[in-house]
Scaffold this active site. Sequence first.
Site: not given
Length: 150
Positions: A65, A68
């Site tokens: 991600c 993230c």
Amino acid sequence: MGSDKVKCPHCGKVNKVPAAGDGRPRCGNCHEPLPWIASAGDGDFAEVAEKSSVPVLVDLWATWCAPCRMVSPALEQLATERAGQIKLVKVDVDAAPQTAERFTVRAVPTLLVMDRGEVLARQAGAAPVPQLRTWLDQALSENAGKKAKP
């Protein structure tokens, strides 16, 4: 449960900080509060996050991600700014599917503020440091207000 090495933001000394434990980590050299940043999974989430002696900022993230990876330094900055006041617990949702399911994670990153196992606030998605700081402070101040009431 292991321990992570954390560099003291005050004197630069590297300290071992356990993932779980009572109290608040302090530098062995200058005795200032250390940022408490730990990883947790399905097997130790309760011990690391829910039994924490300080409120916990939980980062439910994934290695693949991009948002993230973008928000991680911001969360570490907040953990450093709030050393002795909060603990940052990082949970890789791919490695901890039960924890992800328990908190109904539908998007990553999902951020939680917890105190003694109770979720005080929740936010999906990355945000800049000032916005995260406001969100965190609001969750913590609302919780402090609840505790102060008889």
